[in-house]
Design a protein around this motif. Structure first.
Motif, PDB file in Angstrom:
ATOM      1  N   ALA A   1       0.828  -1.209   0.000  1.00 39.37           N
ATOM      2  CA  ALA A   1       0.000   0.000   0.000  1.00 39.37           C
ATOM      3  C   ALA A   1       0.861   1.257   0.000  1.00 39.37           C
ATOM      4  O   ALA A   1       0.490   2.271  -0.593  1.00 39.37           O
ATOM      5  CB  ALA A   1      -0.931  -0.001   1.202  1.00 39.37           C
ATOM      6  N   SER A   2       2.002   1.196   0.648  1.00 39.96           N
ATOM      7  CA  SER A   2       2.890   2.350   0.699  1.00 39.96           C
ATOM      8  C   SER A   2       3.607   2.585  -0.627  1.00 39.96           C
ATOM      9  O   SER A   2       4.101   3.682  -0.883  1.00 39.96           O
ATOM     10  CB  SER A   2       3.937   2.149   1.806  1.00 39.96           C
ATOM     11  OG  SER A   2       3.307   2.042   3.062  1.00 39.96           O
ATOM     12  N   ARG A   3       3.617   1.568  -1.480  1.00 41.40           N
ATOM     13  CA  ARG A   3       4.351   1.658  -2.754  1.00 41.40           C
ATOM     14  C   ARG A   3       3.445   1.916  -3.957  1.00 41.40           C
ATOM     15  O   ARG A   3       3.867   2.530  -4.929  1.00 41.40           O
ATOM     16  CB  ARG A   3       5.146   0.374  -2.982  1.00 41.40           C
ATOM     17  CG  ARG A   3       6.308   0.192  -2.017  1.00 41.40           C
ATOM     18  CD  ARG A   3       6.797  -1.249  -1.981  1.00 41.40           C
ATOM     19  NE  ARG A   3       7.048  -1.803  -3.307  1.00 41.40           N
ATOM     20  CZ  ARG A   3       7.195  -3.110  -3.554  1.00 41.40           C
ATOM     21  NH1 ARG A   3       7.093  -3.981  -2.560  1.00 41.40           N
ATOM     22  NH2 ARG A   3       7.428  -3.532  -4.768  1.00 41.40           N
ATOM     23  N   TYR A   4       2.218   1.417  -3.900  1.00 44.18           N
ATOM     24  CA  TYR A   4       1.345   1.480  -5.073  1.00 44.18           C
ATOM     25  C   TYR A   4       0.103   2.315  -4.775  1.00 44.18           C
ATOM     26  O   TYR A   4      -0.703   1.967  -3.912  1.00 44.18           O
ATOM     27  CB  TYR A   4       0.931   0.072  -5.501  1.00 44.18           C
ATOM     28  CG  TYR A   4       2.101  -0.789  -5.897  1.00 44.18           C
ATOM     29  CD1 TYR A   4       2.798  -0.557  -7.079  1.00 44.18           C
ATOM     30  CD2 TYR A   4       2.526  -1.827  -5.070  1.00 44.18           C
ATOM     31  CE1 TYR A   4       3.871  -1.339  -7.443  1.00 44.18           C
ATOM     32  CE2 TYR A   4       3.611  -2.622  -5.420  1.00 44.18           C
ATOM     33  CZ  TYR A   4       4.277  -2.375  -6.609  1.00 44.18           C
ATOM     34  OH  TYR A   4       5.353  -3.149  -6.955  1.00 44.18           O
ATOM     35  N   ARG A   5      -0.067   3.385  -5.497  1.00 46.77           N
ATOM     36  CA  ARG A   5      -1.200   4.282  -5.243  1.00 46.77           C
ATOM     37  C   ARG A   5      -2.508   3.663  -5.740  1.00 46.77           C
ATOM     38  O   ARG A   5      -2.509   2.831  -6.665  1.00 46.77           O
ATOM     39  CB  ARG A   5      -0.978   5.642  -5.891  1.00 46.77           C
ATOM     40  CG  ARG A   5      -1.201   5.680  -7.379  1.00 46.77           C
ATOM     41  CD  ARG A   5      -1.106   7.115  -7.878  1.00 46.77           C
ATOM     42  NE  ARG A   5      -1.674   7.228  -9.216  1.00 46.77           N
ATOM     43  CZ  ARG A   5      -1.968   8.382  -9.799  1.00 46.77           C
ATOM     44  NH1 ARG A   5      -1.727   9.516  -9.168  1.00 46.77           N
ATOM     45  NH2 ARG A   5      -2.493   8.414 -11.009  1.00 46.77           N
ATOM     46  N   PRO A   6      -3.622   4.070  -5.176  1.00 48.40           N
ATOM     47  CA  PRO A   6      -4.924   3.558  -5.621  1.00 48.40           C
ATOM     48  C   PRO A   6      -5.216   3.935  -7.078  1.00 48.40           C
ATOM     49  O   PRO A   6      -4.827   5.010  -7.536  1.00 48.40           O
ATOM     50  CB  PRO A   6      -5.916   4.242  -4.673  1.00 48.40           C
ATOM     51  CG  PRO A   6      -5.105   4.669  -3.495  1.00 48.40           C
ATOM     52  CD  PRO A   6      -3.744   4.982  -4.023  1.00 48.40           C
TER      53      PRO A   6
ATOM     54  N   GLU B   1      -5.036   5.228   6.805  1.00 46.71           N
ATOM     55  CA  GLU B   1      -4.080   6.342   6.843  1.00 46.71           C
ATOM     56  C   GLU B   1      -3.214   6.360   5.581  1.00 46.71           C
ATOM     57  O   GLU B   1      -2.903   7.433   5.043  1.00 46.71           O
ATOM     58  CB  GLU B   1      -3.194   6.237   8.088  1.00 46.71           C
ATOM     59  CG  GLU B   1      -3.922   6.470   9.401  1.00 46.71           C
ATOM     60  CD  GLU B   1      -4.295   7.933   9.622  1.00 46.71           C
ATOM     61  OE1 GLU B   1      -4.084   8.771   8.729  1.00 46.71           O
ATOM     62  OE2 GLU B   1      -4.822   8.239  10.706  1.00 46.71           O
ATOM     63  N   ILE B   2      -2.851   5.190   5.088  1.00 51.45           N
ATOM     64  CA  ILE B   2      -2.057   5.130   3.851  1.00 51.45           C
ATOM     65  C   ILE B   2      -2.914   5.564   2.666  1.00 51.45           C
ATOM     66  O   ILE B   2      -2.464   6.332   1.801  1.00 51.45           O
ATOM     67  CB  ILE B   2      -1.493   3.712   3.630  1.00 51.45           C
ATOM     68  CG1 ILE B   2      -0.592   3.305   4.803  1.00 51.45           C
ATOM     69  CG2 ILE B   2      -0.708   3.660   2.317  1.00 51.45           C
ATOM     70  CD1 ILE B   2      -0.149   1.851   4.764  1.00 51.45           C
ATOM     71  N   PHE B   3      -4.154   5.077   2.623  1.00 47.36           N
ATOM     72  CA  PHE B   3      -5.076   5.482   1.552  1.00 47.36           C
ATOM     73  C   PHE B   3      -5.283   6.989   1.570  1.00 47.36           C
ATOM     74  O   PHE B   3      -5.217   7.659   0.530  1.00 47.36           O
ATOM     75  CB  PHE B   3      -6.409   4.753   1.745  1.00 47.36           C
ATOM     76  CG  PHE B   3      -7.481   5.123   0.752  1.00 47.36           C
ATOM     77  CD1 PHE B   3      -7.391   4.739  -0.574  1.00 47.36           C
ATOM     78  CD2 PHE B   3      -8.607   5.841   1.154  1.00 47.36           C
ATOM     79  CE1 PHE B   3      -8.394   5.071  -1.490  1.00 47.36           C
ATOM     80  CE2 PHE B   3      -9.600   6.173   0.257  1.00 47.36           C
ATOM     81  CZ  PHE B   3      -9.491   5.784  -1.075  1.00 47.36           C
ATOM     82  N   ARG B   4      -5.515   7.549   2.757  1.00 45.01           N
ATOM     83  CA  ARG B   4      -5.714   8.987   2.888  1.00 45.01           C
ATOM     84  C   ARG B   4      -4.484   9.759   2.412  1.00 45.01           C
ATOM     85  O   ARG B   4      -4.602  10.785   1.738  1.00 45.01           O
ATOM     86  CB  ARG B   4      -6.035   9.341   4.339  1.00 45.01           C
ATOM     87  CG  ARG B   4      -6.096  10.838   4.581  1.00 45.01           C
ATOM     88  CD  ARG B   4      -6.863  11.209   5.831  1.00 45.01           C
ATOM     89  NE  ARG B   4      -6.388  10.552   7.027  1.00 45.01           N
ATOM     90  CZ  ARG B   4      -7.050  10.590   8.185  1.00 45.01           C
ATOM     91  NH1 ARG B   4      -8.195  11.249   8.285  1.00 45.01           N
ATOM     92  NH2 ARG B   4      -6.577   9.974   9.255  1.00 45.01           N
ATOM     93  N   SER B   5      -3.298   9.269   2.752  1.00 43.42           N
ATOM     94  CA  SER B   5      -2.080   9.974   2.348  1.00 43.42           C
ATOM     95  C   SER B   5      -1.940  10.028   0.832  1.00 43.42           C
ATOM     96  O   SER B   5      -1.491  11.031   0.281  1.00 43.42           O
ATOM     97  CB  SER B   5      -0.852   9.318   2.974  1.00 43.42           C
ATOM     98  OG  SER B   5      -0.581   8.053   2.402  1.00 43.42           O
ATOM     99  N   TRP B   6      -2.347   8.964   0.148  1.00 43.03           N
ATOM    100  CA  TRP B   6      -2.287   8.977  -1.318  1.00 43.03           C
ATOM    101  C   TRP B   6      -3.236  10.023  -1.894  1.00 43.03           C
ATOM    102  O   TRP B   6      -2.892  10.740  -2.836  1.00 43.03           O
ATOM    103  CB  TRP B   6      -2.653   7.599  -1.872  1.00 43.03           C
ATOM    104  CG  TRP B   6      -1.554   6.587  -1.854  1.00 43.03           C
ATOM    105  CD1 TRP B   6      -1.495   5.438  -1.114  1.00 43.03           C
ATOM    106  CD2 TRP B   6      -0.342   6.616  -2.616  1.00 43.03           C
ATOM    107  NE1 TRP B   6      -0.342   4.754  -1.368  1.00 43.03           N
ATOM    108  CE2 TRP B   6       0.395   5.448  -2.293  1.00 43.03           C
ATOM    109  CE3 TRP B   6       0.191   7.504  -3.545  1.00 43.03           C
ATOM    110  CZ2 TRP B   6       1.630   5.149  -2.856  1.00 43.03           C
ATOM    111  CZ3 TRP B   6       1.429   7.217  -4.119  1.00 43.03           C
ATOM    112  CH2 TRP B   6       2.142   6.058  -3.778  1.00 43.03           C
ATOM    113  N   LEU B   7      -4.445  10.100  -1.350  1.00 46.64           N
ATOM    114  CA  LEU B   7      -5.412  11.075  -1.865  1.00 46.64           C
ATOM    115  C   LEU B   7      -4.981  12.498  -1.569  1.00 46.64           C
ATOM    116  O   LEU B   7      -5.157  13.394  -2.409  1.00 46.64           O
ATOM    117  CB  LEU B   7      -6.807  10.800  -1.302  1.00 46.64           C
ATOM    118  CG  LEU B   7      -7.676   9.865  -2.159  1.00 46.64           C
ATOM    119  CD1 LEU B   7      -7.103   8.457  -2.203  1.00 46.64           C
ATOM    120  CD2 LEU B   7      -9.103   9.833  -1.678  1.00 46.64           C
TER     121      LEU B   7
END
Length: 211
Positions: free
Chosen positions: A12-17, A197-203
Motif C-alpha cells: 500500500a505504501s508503494r502502489y497508489r490507488p 491512513e495510507i489510503f488517505r495519504s495517497w489522496l
C-alpha cells in the motif's frame, strides 16, 4: 495466495490507488488489488474467470438475500436500512474517516438494530470462492461501514460478511461462509486504521499536486 496485513501495508505504501476518490468503493478496490498481487500465474486465469462469474451471479443471488433479510425483523431486530440495488442507495457519510474536508462515503447492503441491546448489525454480502476472513477488502469494507455517522452512538456495531459461492447456484441463497468482526475490537480497528491512513495519504498527495 492472499497476503497478510503487514505485506498489504508494505504494498500500500508503494502502489497508489487506481481510483483517487473518498469512497469506500475506491478504498476497498485498492485493498483487493493489493491483496491479490501475488496470485501465481498458473492460477490467475481461473481467479479472473471466477471473479467475472461471481460478479455476474452476485446481483440475482444477493437480491434473494436482501428479500430474506426482511423476515428477520420483529423477532430480535428491526431493519434499519437495505440497499435497493437499483443505484439509488444512500451514500452514508463517515466523518471519522475524513480525507481533507471530505468524509468517506458508502452504503452497506443491510443494517439491523438489535431490539434489546440496541447494537447495530451490518451485513455485507459477496459472491466468491474465497474464505471471508482471508479477504482483506471485505474486512476493510465492513470496518468503514462501522464508522457511519448515523450509527456512531450505538453501543457496538457487529460487522458480518456473508460469502456465497458462485459455483453453487443450487444452494438457493445460503452463504457458504460467514465472518464476523466488532467495531470495539481494538486489533481489528488498529489494522484497518493503518491502511486507511495510507489510503488517505495517497489522496492528499493527489490534492496537493501542482496544476
Amino acid at each position: 495466495m492472499i497476503l497478510d496485513h503487514h505485506k498489504i501495508c508494505e504494498l500500500a505504501s508503494r502502489y497508489r490507488p487506481a481510483i483517487l476518490e473518498p469512497t469506500v468503493s475506491a478504498f476497498t478496490s485498492w485493498i483487493f488489488d493489493l491483496s491479490h498481487e501475488y496470485i501465481p500465474s498458473s492460477k490467475r486465469d481461473m481467479f479472473l474467470y471466477e471473479r467475472r462469474q461471481g460478479e455476474e451471479f452476485e446481483k440475482g443471488l444477493l437480491q434473494i438475500a436482501r428479500e430474506r433479510a426482511a423476515d428477520i425483523s420483529d423477532q430480535f431486530a428491526t431493519l434499519e436500512y437495505r440497499d435497493p440495488l437499483d443505484g439509488t442507495g444512500d451514500a452514508f457519510a463517515m466523518s471519522r474517516l475524513k480525507i481533507g474536508n471530505s468524509p468517506l462515503r458508502g452504503g452497506p447492503d443491510i443494517v439491523y438494530k438489535h431490539i434489546e441491546s440496541r447494537k447495530i448489525i451490518i451485513v455485507e454480502n459477496k459472491c466468491s470462492t474465497a474464505i471471508p476472513r482471508k479477504w482483506p477488502n471485505l474486512k476493510i469494507q465492513l470496518w468503514c461501514y462501522g464508522q457511519i455517522d448515523r450509527w456512531l452512538d450505538a453501543p457496538d456495531v457487529i460487522l458480518i460478511g456473508r460469502v456465497y459461492n458462485p459455483r453453487h447456484r443450487e444452494a438457493g441463497g445460503n452463504p457458504k461462509d460467514i465472518a464476523t468482526w466488532y467495531r470495539k475490537d481494538k486489533n481489528f480497528d488498529s489494522e484497518c486504521w493503518e491502511l486507511f491512513e495510507i489510503f488517505r495519504s495517497w489522496l492528499l498527495k493527489q490534492v496537493k499536486r501542482p496544476t
